[in-house]
Design a protein around this motif. Structure first.
Motif, mmCIF file in Angstrom:
data_model
loop_
_atom_site.group_PDB
_atom_site.id
_atom_site.type_symbol
_atom_site.label_atom_id
_atom_site.label_comp_id
_atom_site.label_asym_id
_atom_site.label_seq_id
_atom_site.Cartn_x
_atom_site.Cartn_y
_atom_site.Cartn_z
ATOM 1 N N TRP A 87 -48.092 -37.312 17.846
ATOM 2 C CA TRP A 87 -49.498 -37.705 17.804
ATOM 3 C C TRP A 87 -49.652 -39.152 17.328
ATOM 4 O O TRP A 87 -50.377 -39.946 17.925
ATOM 5 C CB TRP A 87 -50.283 -36.764 16.883
ATOM 6 N N GLY A 88 -48.966 -39.483 16.240
ATOM 7 C CA GLY A 88 -49.064 -40.835 15.707
ATOM 8 C C GLY A 88 -48.581 -41.879 16.689
ATOM 9 O O GLY A 88 -49.250 -42.895 16.921
ATOM 10 N N LYS A 89 -47.416 -41.645 17.291
ATOM 11 C CA LYS A 89 -46.842 -42.630 18.204
ATOM 12 C C LYS A 89 -47.669 -42.760 19.476
ATOM 13 O O LYS A 89 -47.916 -43.882 19.956
ATOM 14 C CB LYS A 89 -45.399 -42.232 18.537
ATOM 15 N N ILE A 90 -48.110 -41.637 20.027
ATOM 16 C CA ILE A 90 -48.923 -41.671 21.243
ATOM 17 C C ILE A 90 -50.251 -42.371 20.965
ATOM 18 O O ILE A 90 -50.726 -43.179 21.775
ATOM 19 C CB ILE A 90 -49.146 -40.250 21.788
ATOM 20 N N SER A 91 -50.857 -42.085 19.813
ATOM 21 C CA SER A 91 -52.148 -42.692 19.481
ATOM 22 C C SER A 91 -52.039 -44.206 19.382
ATOM 23 O O SER A 91 -52.881 -44.945 19.927
ATOM 24 C CB SER A 91 -52.677 -42.113 18.165
ATOM 25 N N ILE A 92 -51.011 -44.696 18.709
ATOM 26 C CA ILE A 92 -50.825 -46.140 18.575
ATOM 27 C C ILE A 92 -50.631 -46.772 19.955
ATOM 28 O O ILE A 92 -51.207 -47.824 20.263
ATOM 29 C CB ILE A 92 -49.626 -46.456 17.665
ATOM 30 N N ASP A 93 -49.826 -46.119 20.809
ATOM 31 C CA ASP A 93 -49.598 -46.634 22.159
ATOM 32 C C ASP A 93 -50.888 -46.647 22.976
ATOM 33 O O ASP A 93 -51.128 -47.571 23.761
ATOM 34 C CB ASP A 93 -48.536 -45.793 22.874
ATOM 35 N N LEU A 94 -51.721 -45.629 22.803
ATOM 36 C CA LEU A 94 -52.982 -45.571 23.533
ATOM 37 C C LEU A 94 -53.909 -46.713 23.126
ATOM 38 O O LEU A 94 -54.610 -47.289 23.965
ATOM 39 C CB LEU A 94 -53.676 -44.223 23.294
ATOM 40 N N GLY A 95 -53.911 -47.029 21.848
ATOM 41 C CA GLY A 95 -54.712 -48.161 21.395
ATOM 42 C C GLY A 95 -54.270 -49.464 22.044
ATOM 43 O O GLY A 95 -55.094 -50.284 22.454
ATOM 44 N N GLU A 96 -52.955 -49.644 22.164
ATOM 45 C CA GLU A 96 -52.437 -50.848 22.814
ATOM 46 C C GLU A 96 -52.845 -50.883 24.281
ATOM 47 O O GLU A 96 -53.244 -51.931 24.809
ATOM 48 C CB GLU A 96 -50.904 -50.887 22.686
ATOM 49 N N ALA A 97 -52.760 -49.735 24.958
ATOM 50 C CA ALA A 97 -53.138 -49.671 26.376
ATOM 51 C C ALA A 97 -54.628 -49.939 26.557
ATOM 52 O O ALA A 97 -55.050 -50.575 27.526
ATOM 53 C CB ALA A 97 -52.766 -48.303 26.948
ATOM 54 N N PHE A 98 -55.433 -49.472 25.614
ATOM 55 C CA PHE A 98 -56.882 -49.637 25.670
ATOM 56 C C PHE A 98 -57.297 -51.070 25.331
ATOM 57 O O PHE A 98 -58.393 -51.517 25.661
ATOM 58 C CB PHE A 98 -57.519 -48.648 24.694
ATOM 59 N N GLY A 99 -56.407 -51.780 24.650
ATOM 60 C CA GLY A 99 -56.689 -53.159 24.279
ATOM 61 C C GLY A 99 -57.454 -53.298 22.975
ATOM 62 O O GLY A 99 -57.966 -54.386 22.666
#
Length: 328
Positions: free
Chosen positions: A207-219
């Motif tokens: 959850w933590g790793k996916i969430s951080i990656d999603l934030g990067e993808a979202f900008g």
């Protein structure tokens, strides 16, 4: 209490106990685009500036926001803020007000202050204190308020909302009176543990790793809990102070206050996780709704596992606009 506190001791008796909390600007023209909503995967989102915010604005997510407000009050011993603002603030701005609950409480406590709450979604109640008003506004655009007019700017849970934090803090600086304060409260999206019970590769770790990656993808960064202090300092605010807490996820702490917070925080997560990830996973990872629901089912199972002693970090940072600074 400045600084992150020490390791939270686990209540051994609770691990096998029966505790079961089974909490199973466009401000002047409110046109139809502002007042309407859009729907996706069964959740409701803001239509105004569509796609600029990942969170739903429906009743389920509003309840999550209000639960977090209660958690903040518990953590701050019923205080609405920690910044040493003047005893009689005249003009206060609550950016990203959400349900408006903080602004309502502040307006009640300081009836002489003019309080303004802004948000992309007009979901706030209409029956509010007479010294409070809500406005639909995008805080990432240049602010339309009078320069150097606010005694206090309050920010909470804007993680994943701002692409350009330096520009945001610049706007706050421009619109605050010299000597005024900004205060920002943010929570981590990464569950951790002190005793190794959040295991590498576990659903909490994912959850933590996916969430951080999603934030990067979202900008728009989801690391704001670790970035706000430096951002506020870099903007030129002085007397910057950071407080950090570990909020248990569940009632596993031996400390009575933290146990109480942890039970509410587990409810907070149970109420919030779908809204926190649904839009980002389906739009930025192309997950199907079925894949998201399987992911959430694993999270809900982990949230109820008393052997996992997870917590999240929360930061509260405040800083003061220097006296004598010219921002006009």
């Amino acid at each position: 209490m400045a600084g992150i506190q020490a390791q939270i001791d686990v209540d051994i008796d609770e691990v096998g106990s029966a505790y079961n909390d089974d909490s199973e600007s466009d401000t002047t023209s409110l046109n139809s685009a502002i007042l309407e909503h859009r729907f996706q995967n069964g959740r409701r989102y803001n239509a105004y500036k569509e796609g600029s915010y990942w969170g739903p604005n429906d009743d389920a997510q509003a309840e999550q926001l209000d639960i977090f407000h209660h958690i903040c009050l518990l953590a701050l011993d019923k205080k609405l803020f920690l910044a040493p603002i003047a005893k009689n603030p005249q003009r206060v701005l609550d950016v990203g007000t959400g349900t408006g609950i903080w602004a309502i409480d502040f307006a009640d406590e300081f009836p002489s202050a003019e309080v303004i709450g802004t948000d992309l979604s007009p979901i706030q109640p209409s029956f509010v204190p007479p010294n409070l008003r809500f406005e639909v506004d995008d805080c990432t655009e240049p602010w339309v308020f009078r320069k150097e007019s606010f005694d206090f700017v309050h920010v909470r849970s804007l993680y994943g909302c701002i692409a350009d934090w330096p520009a945001f803090y610049e706007q706050a600086m421009l619109h605050m009176k010299p000597g005024g304060y900004i205060e920002q409260v943010e929570m981590s999206v990464v569950p951790k543990s002190d005793d190794g019970t959040v295991i590498e590769g576990s659903i909490f770790d994912q959850w933590g790793k996916i969430s951080i990656d999603l934030g990067e993808a979202f900008g728009k960064s989801l690391r704001t809990v670790d970035e706000s202090k430096d951002g506020i300092k870099a903007a030129g605010f002085v007397n910057v102070v950071e407080h950090r807490w570990k909020l248990p996820i569940g009632g596993w702490s031996k400390n009575d206050k933290l146990k109480h917070i942890g039970l509410f925080n587990r409810l907070h997560w149970e109420q919030g996780i779908e809204g926190w990830c649904l839009y980002l996973l389906t739009n930025y990872r192309n997950w199907s709704i079925e894949e998201v629901q399987v992911y959430l089912a694993k999270m809900r199972q982990a949230l109820k596992d008393k052997k996992i002693h997870a917590y999240q970090e929360v930061s509260l940072v405040y800083g003061q606009k220097p006296f004598g600074s010219n921002t006009s």
